[in-house]
Design a protein around this motif. Structure first.
Motif, short mmCIF file in Angstrom:
data_model
loop_
_atom_site.label_atom_id
_atom_site.label_comp_id
_atom_site.label_asym_id
_atom_site.label_seq_id
_atom_site.Cartn_x
_atom_site.Cartn_y
_atom_site.Cartn_z
N THR A 241 0.84 -1.05 -0.22
CA THR A 241 -0.16 0.19 -0.31
C THR A 241 0.69 1.66 -0.35
O THR A 241 0.75 2.11 -0.97
CB THR A 241 -1.20 -0.11 0.77
N SER B 223 3.80 -5.57 -3.56
CA SER B 223 3.53 -6.08 -2.16
C SER B 223 4.29 -7.48 -1.51
O SER B 223 4.23 -8.65 -2.97
CB SER B 223 2.19 -6.20 -1.47
N LYS C 144 1.72 -13.62 -0.80
CA LYS C 144 2.02 -13.23 -1.79
C LYS C 144 2.57 -14.31 -2.92
O LYS C 144 3.01 -15.05 -1.76
CB LYS C 144 2.46 -11.59 -2.10
C1 LIG Z 1 -2.10 -7.26 -0.96
C2 LIG Z 1 -2.41 -6.09 -2.15
C3 LIG Z 1 -2.42 -4.19 -1.90
C4 LIG Z 1 -1.68 -4.15 -0.44
O1 LIG Z 1 -0.25 -5.11 -0.08
P1 LIG Z 1 0.11 -4.85 1.11
O2 LIG Z 1 1.78 -5.17 1.15
O3 LIG Z 1 -1.25 -5.63 2.14
O4 LIG Z 1 0.51 -3.17 1.83
C5 LIG Z 1 -2.30 -3.23 -2.70
N1 LIG Z 1 -3.13 -3.94 -4.22
C6 LIG Z 1 -3.29 -5.45 -4.38
C7 LIG Z 1 -4.33 -6.24 -5.36
C8 LIG Z 1 -2.88 -6.05 -3.35
O5 LIG Z 1 -3.24 -7.68 -4.01
#
Ligand SMILES: *Cc1c(COP(=O)(O)O)cnc(C)c1O
Length: 369
Positions: free
Chosen positions: A66, A186, A191
């Protein structure tokens, strides 16, 4: 144990990380030894490796995905008075990043077959305040970057990639992170490339933008003197332990993604006709962060999966423009809204076995017959 009743986790994170346990412990102990928990040598090393992997000039490690998106917007000078086009079907973080720099998200509809941002809808939504389009490579599939680049070039907008679910994905041969003005990744543990905690990166071909974002993420510290701050920044850094873990995991990313592709292809072959997998664009090489299908009687299907010990998810149950914190952006986006009631994410892991996929398909056949 009879394979009839083998539980299937939604994501087998212990399986993903378990194989590297001894290496993680050695890396942690090294960081503990040198004590540079922040800005240690592990960070620069991982940044160089990850930029190369993404076919890009630079990577800047940040606190999470984010923050990566927010810092890209801030680095481009996008803020109050600006609008940023985002798809209605995405994780809420895409819209949060826009709001946190003081700009307005403009939600647009998605394509019915891939559920990814509709480039024509994005084109139609551009107005005099539009500054950028965030193309979200959702579920591990890149958006149609050919079409989106046409739209952003036509209107002189920045094309930003939200690549949080697309480590290693390609479109027309080009890696996620190499196409837009910059991409936010991220490394949330679940992920495709996940750390042992929070983490993220900005990846870009623009070395100057990368340098600015690095400073913004480190309190706006001056490039010439660590005692001066010539930008108003914030704090969002990838720490040394996470960077070390990511360097250990990166060499296995392609193999993990290949495992996901194999599992997805088996789903496509074995799912009953009542369970419809989302479509892949012919130019897209997807990495299947999640395995999304559409079903008609979702509650009934989810109950059957629960009873069989099979994990599932919803990506996403509520389109962003209908979520309660976003009521001022409420409007009608029919494709995303209709899909939200039918989508279902099946188990997906790099280590998902043929037997597990068959078991999931078997349960789905019995409930939707
Ligand atoms: C996981 C995710 C984020 C945010 O990532 P974080 O590391 O959790 O802040 C943003 N966009 C998408 C599409 C995501 O899947």
């Amino acid at each position: 144990m009879s394979d009839q009743h083998e539980p299937v986790p939604f994501l087998d994170l212990a399986g993903v990380n378990g194989a590297l346990r001894a290496e993680f412990e050695r890396a942690y102990s090294e960081v503990l030894g040198h004590g540079r928990f922040i800005n240690g040598p592990e960070v620069g090393r991982f940044e160089a490796e990850y930029a190369e992997y993404c076919q890009a000039r630079a990577a800047v490690g940040v606190g999470n995905g984010t923050d990566a998106l927010e810092l890209i917007l801030a680095g481009l000078g996008i803020g109050p008075g600006d609008e940023v086009i985002v798809p209605a079907n995405t994780f809420i973080a895409t819209a949060e990043a826009v709001l946190y720099v003081g700009a307005r998200p403009r939600f647009v509809d998605v394509l019915p077959d891939t559920l990814l941002l509709d480039p024509d809808a994005a084109d139609a939504a551009v107005n005099k305040n539009t500054a950028a389009i965030i193309g979200v490579h959702l579920f591990g599939q890149m958006v149609d970057t050919d079409r989106l680049l046409e739209v952003t070039r036509k209107h002189s907008l920045a094309f930003i990639e939200d690549a949080a679910q697309a480590h290693g994905a390609r479109f027309a041969g080009q890696r996620a992170g190499s196409v837009g003005v910059a991409a936010g990744f991220s490394f949330y543990p679940g992920k495709n490339l996940g750390a042992l905690g929070d983490g993220g990166a900005v990846v870009t071909q623009d070395a100057e933008l990368a340098a600015k974002i690095r400073r913004l993420a480190d309190h706006g510290r001056s490039a010439d003197s660590r005692f001066h701050h010539d930008l108003r920044g914030r704090n969002s850094r990838l720490d040394s332990v996470q960077a070390a873990a990511l360097s250990l995991k990166l060499p296995g990313l392609d193999q993990g993604n290949a495992g996901r592709v194999r599992a997805w292809e088996q789903y496509v072959n074995e799912l009953p006709p009542t369970v419809r997998p989302v479509t892949r664009h012919p130019k897209a090489e997807a990495v299947y962060h999640v395995a999304v299908v559409e079903v008609d009687e979702r509650d009934k299907v989810c109950t059957a999966l629960d009873e069989a010990g099979i994990g599932w998810g919803l990506h996403y149950k509520t389109p962003c423009h209908l979520d309660s914190a976003y009521s001022e952006f409420k409007e009608s986006l029919p494709v995303a809204e209709a899909a939200a009631d039918r989508i279902l994410s099946l188990p997906m892991s790099p280590t998902l076995t043929e037997r597990q996929v068959s078991r999931v398909c078997e349960v789905l056949r019995s409930v939707t017959a």
